[in-house]
Design a protein around this motif. Structure first.
Motif, PDB file in Angstrom:
ATOM      1  N   GLN A 222      24.650 -14.780 -54.838  1.00 57.28           N
ATOM      2  CA  GLN A 222      25.466 -15.286 -56.349  1.00 57.28           C
ATOM      3  C   GLN A 222      26.646 -15.913 -55.888  1.00 57.28           C
ATOM      4  O   GLN A 222      27.441 -15.359 -55.319  1.00 57.28           O
ATOM      5  CB  GLN A 222      25.236 -14.586 -57.211  1.00 57.28           C
ATOM      6  CG  GLN A 222      24.073 -13.850 -57.688  1.00 57.28           C
ATOM      7  CD  GLN A 222      24.384 -12.735 -58.822  1.00 57.28           C
ATOM      8  OE1 GLN A 222      25.261 -12.553 -59.139  1.00 57.28           O
ATOM      9  NE2 GLN A 222      23.234 -11.624 -58.873  1.00 57.28           N
ATOM     10  N   PHE A 223      26.644 -17.422 -56.261  1.00 58.60           N
ATOM     11  CA  PHE A 223      27.917 -18.082 -56.012  1.00 58.60           C
ATOM     12  C   PHE A 223      28.476 -18.520 -57.360  1.00 58.60           C
ATOM     13  O   PHE A 223      27.680 -19.268 -58.052  1.00 58.60           O
ATOM     14  CB  PHE A 223      27.849 -19.086 -54.847  1.00 58.60           C
ATOM     15  CG  PHE A 223      27.312 -18.753 -53.489  1.00 58.60           C
ATOM     16  CD1 PHE A 223      28.184 -18.281 -52.604  1.00 58.60           C
ATOM     17  CD2 PHE A 223      25.913 -18.613 -53.402  1.00 58.60           C
ATOM     18  CE1 PHE A 223      27.803 -17.951 -51.487  1.00 58.60           C
ATOM     19  CE2 PHE A 223      25.588 -18.362 -52.009  1.00 58.60           C
ATOM     20  CZ  PHE A 223      26.344 -17.813 -50.970  1.00 58.60           C
ATOM     21  N   SER A 224      29.598 -18.232 -57.558  1.00 57.19           N
ATOM     22  CA  SER A 224      30.291 -18.836 -58.869  1.00 57.19           C
ATOM     23  C   SER A 224      31.394 -19.360 -58.383  1.00 57.19           C
ATOM     24  O   SER A 224      32.440 -18.907 -57.706  1.00 57.19           O
ATOM     25  CB  SER A 224      30.684 -17.417 -59.713  1.00 57.19           C
ATOM     26  OG  SER A 224      31.317 -17.921 -60.838  1.00 57.19           O
ATOM     27  N   LYS A 225      31.591 -20.567 -58.838  1.00 59.16           N
ATOM     28  CA  LYS A 225      32.782 -21.708 -58.411  1.00 59.16           C
ATOM     29  C   LYS A 225      33.233 -22.011 -59.795  1.00 59.16           C
ATOM     30  O   LYS A 225      32.660 -22.926 -60.516  1.00 59.16           O
ATOM     31  CB  LYS A 225      32.187 -23.002 -57.633  1.00 59.16           C
ATOM     32  CG  LYS A 225      33.061 -24.055 -57.321  1.00 59.16           C
ATOM     33  CD  LYS A 225      32.798 -25.180 -56.480  1.00 59.16           C
ATOM     34  CE  LYS A 225      33.779 -26.032 -55.936  1.00 59.16           C
ATOM     35  NZ  LYS A 225      33.230 -27.087 -55.092  1.00 59.16           N
ATOM     36  N   THR A 226      34.527 -21.619 -59.976  1.00 57.32           N
ATOM     37  CA  THR A 226      35.130 -21.702 -61.166  1.00 57.32           C
ATOM     38  C   THR A 226      36.719 -22.698 -61.130  1.00 57.32           C
ATOM     39  O   THR A 226      37.494 -22.181 -60.199  1.00 57.32           O
ATOM     40  CB  THR A 226      35.541 -20.462 -61.882  1.00 57.32           C
ATOM     41  OG1 THR A 226      34.378 -19.648 -61.963  1.00 57.32           O
ATOM     42  CG2 THR A 226      36.343 -20.504 -63.251  1.00 57.32           C
ATOM     43  N   PHE A 227      36.639 -23.528 -61.897  1.00 55.51           N
ATOM     44  CA  PHE A 227      37.843 -24.126 -61.979  1.00 55.51           C
ATOM     45  C   PHE A 227      38.671 -23.886 -63.187  1.00 55.51           C
ATOM     46  O   PHE A 227      38.174 -23.839 -64.200  1.00 55.51           O
ATOM     47  CB  PHE A 227      37.627 -25.809 -62.139  1.00 55.51           C
ATOM     48  CG  PHE A 227      36.994 -26.606 -60.719  1.00 55.51           C
ATOM     49  CD1 PHE A 227      37.805 -26.859 -59.709  1.00 55.51           C
ATOM     50  CD2 PHE A 227      35.780 -26.435 -60.711  1.00 55.51           C
ATOM     51  CE1 PHE A 227      37.371 -27.346 -58.700  1.00 55.51           C
ATOM     52  CE2 PHE A 227      35.338 -27.213 -59.439  1.00 55.51           C
ATOM     53  CZ  PHE A 227      35.822 -27.807 -58.666  1.00 55.51           C
ATOM     54  N   VAL A 228      40.194 -23.602 -63.103  1.00 58.63           N
ATOM     55  CA  VAL A 228      40.738 -22.942 -63.958  1.00 58.63           C
ATOM     56  C   VAL A 228      41.946 -24.082 -64.354  1.00 58.63           C
ATOM     57  O   VAL A 228      42.674 -24.632 -63.608  1.00 58.63           O
ATOM     58  CB  VAL A 228      41.458 -21.781 -63.781  1.00 58.63           C
ATOM     59  CG1 VAL A 228      42.107 -21.404 -64.892  1.00 58.63           C
ATOM     60  CG2 VAL A 228      40.454 -20.809 -63.192  1.00 58.63           C
TER      61      VAL A 228
END
Length: 543
Positions: free
Chosen positions: A168-174
């Motif tokens: 599982q890959f989670s790419k998050t922009f904050v």
């Protein structure tokens, strides 16, 4: 005569500078075009995948997930961003606090597609199990929403992807309010019984582009910083000549243009590789981290920060100690930076950038007054020696050796240094050049109003009033310093010099012309004051 020589010297420098920059621009375009033609033959059909850098390992992962590609919109108080779910790249960024043109209600488009040209911020995971290194193309992430709006202290935009093995890959922009930088967080969860390995890369892709005009001489191109080189430019022509490949701890990469910059800042505790490429007329500069191993049933997080906004030295320095150097003040940056701080301080008190320019010019000219006084005093003494100089010429005729010896003896007896008029000027030049770059580079002056018809100090004077006034001030300076040159050609050149400079300044930003005009007026006042003091002592300094 010294004053006329000074004008000739400045004019020659200006012409040489413009000719050199035009030649450099032609060389850049020629090199870039050559590279584009050469590499179009070997270019892959899948341009999206071709942007992905090579990983440290030769193997590439398999990928089975098929999803529909879409674009996500993100809006904060200062940014309007679009993110492509294929790869999770930032494909458009508008700066909501900066207008596209003066008086326009359209926000400035920093990233995106411009008439067939691309400017994107890309990122992904490569390595043995990195989904962006898949032979089937970059991953298409899933998102719960198609649009996000910042309402609180923080906005998180998560994108998720699961590969064929279940990793599982989670790419998050904050995003945060008031900030042009966005944090990137990659979370990898490995539920399998085998270890996986990924490698984070972040890069900026931009189509090769020429500068807008001859007057706009600000740098347009890439830059990077390493632990040993705090700031290095890497132009389009440099990319055409050789691919960049530098190992460093920390570092950063950036693309610079007039008033604005975008930059990736990786983890500063990591060992990274800075690289570049140029393919199909598209340039890339990026940074790769080390390969990260994630054990079975383990997790890992990889992070970086991307800045896309105005050249705000404080905001850039907060991200990386050397990133403020992308506000390109040239080699005089150590003088320009304190001058910019002083200009901002004056603006905070006065509240008008035009008046702040006048104030800082007055302060600098006052600070340099001792040098100015030495310059004009030496020039006046040289003029007083002109009758004696003429007598020496008549006495020795064509015998230049004896004439030179007699002239040096006269200087010695009169205690006059023939270089005394030039040396103080040379000492002042770095400060004036540093101020020139401050006015040229400072985002604060973009679309800044002064008064009356001057509604944008970063644009040329629409009615050419300032260039004409500048020419008049230069003409007045010449009149106050009677021309002593005897050569007819030099006399004609000096007569037309105010006109030539006025024509040059027609296309210069009005803030710069305002600075030169005020500087000339202060110089005239100082010159009159100095000459009056000398005349009170019985010295005849004017014709």
């Amino acid at each position: 005569m010294e004053s006329q020589r000074t004008f000739l010297f400045i004019g020659l420098l200006l012409v040489t500078f413009l000719l050199f920059t035009e030649w450099s621009k032609e060389q850049t375009a020629a090199n870039a075009d050559t590279s584009a033609v050469t590499q179009q033959v070997a270019g892959p059909a899948n341009n999206d995948q071709a942007d992905v850098p090579a990983s440290s390992q030769a193997d590439v992962p398999m990928q089975a997930t098929v999803a529909t590609r879409s674009v996500i919109s993100v809006t904060t108080d200062v940014l309007a961003v679009k993110i492509d779910t294929r790869g999770g790249d930032i494909v458009e960024a508008k700066l909501l606090q900066h207008a596209e043109t003066h008086g326009s209600d359209q926000p400035y488009l920093l990233l995106g597609e411009f008439e067939g040209k691309e400017y994107f911020a890309q990122s992904g995971l490569i390595g043995l199990n990195g989904p962006d290194a898949s032979s089937q193309g970059r991953p298409v992430y899933q998102s719960e929403q198609t649009s996000y709006t910042l309402n609180g202290d923080e906005l998180r935009v998560p994108l998720t992807f699961v590969d064929s093995k279940g990793v599982q890959f989670s790419k998050t922009f904050v995003f945060k309010p008031g900030q042009y930088n966005v944090a990137l967080e990659y979370d990898v969860t490995n539920p399998t019984a085998d270890p996986v390995q990924v490698q984070l890369y972040t890069q900026i892709k931009r189509t090769v582009q020429e500068k807008g005009s001859m007057v706009d001489q600000t740098y347009l191109g890439a830059a990077y910083g390493t632990s040993e080189e705090p700031y290095e430019k890497y132009s389009f022509s440099d990319m055409a000549d050789a691919n960049l490949n530098k190992n460093t701890q920390g570092g950063y990469v950036a693309f610079i243009q007039h008033y604005f910059v975008s930059a990736w800042v990786p983890g500063q505790e990591n060992n990274n590789t800075i690289y570049s490429s140029l393919r199909n007329n598209n340039s890339i500069i990026g940074v790769k981290g080390e390969a990260t191993n994630i054990q079975a049933n383990g997790t890992a997080q990889l992070t970086a920060t991307y800045y896309m906004g105005p050249k705000d030295t404080d905001a850039l320095e907060a991200l990386h100690e050397d990133l403020d150097l992308t506000v390109d003040y040239g080699w005089l940056w150590f003088i320009s930076q304190p001058l910019l701080s002083l200009l901002k301080f004056l603006h905070s008190i006065i509240g008008n950038w035009g008046l702040a320019i006048i104030a800082i010019t007055l302060i600098v000219k006052t600070f340099l007054y001792p040098l100015t006084k030495a310059q004009y005093t030496s020039m006046a003494k040289m003029r007083m020696l002109q009758p004696k100089m003429q007598a020496l010429k008549e006495r020795y005729g064509d015998d230049r050796q004896k004439f030179g010896q007699a002239m040096m003896e006269m200087y010695r007896k009169e205690k006059v240094n023939p270089m005394g008029g030039c040396f103080p000027l040379l000492l002042q030049m770095p400060i004036f050049l540093a101020l020139f770059y401050v006015f040229l580079e400072s985002t604060e002056l973009r679309h800044a109003e002064f008064m009356l018809w001057l509604t944008d100090l970063s644009s040329k004077d629409p009615y050419y009033v300032l260039p004409i006034l500048f020419g008049a001030s230069m003409f007045l300076t010449q009149k106050l310093q009677p021309m002593t040159v005897t050569d007819p050609m030099q006399q004609k050149m000096m007569t037309w010099m105010p006109v030539i400079f006025s024509v040059f300044f027609i296309w210069f930003p009005s803030g710069l012309v305002l600075y030169w005009l005020v500087s000339n007026l202060i110089s005239i006042a100082q010159m009159l004051y100095i000459y009056r003091g000398m005349e009170k002592k019985g010295m005849k300094v004017r014709g």
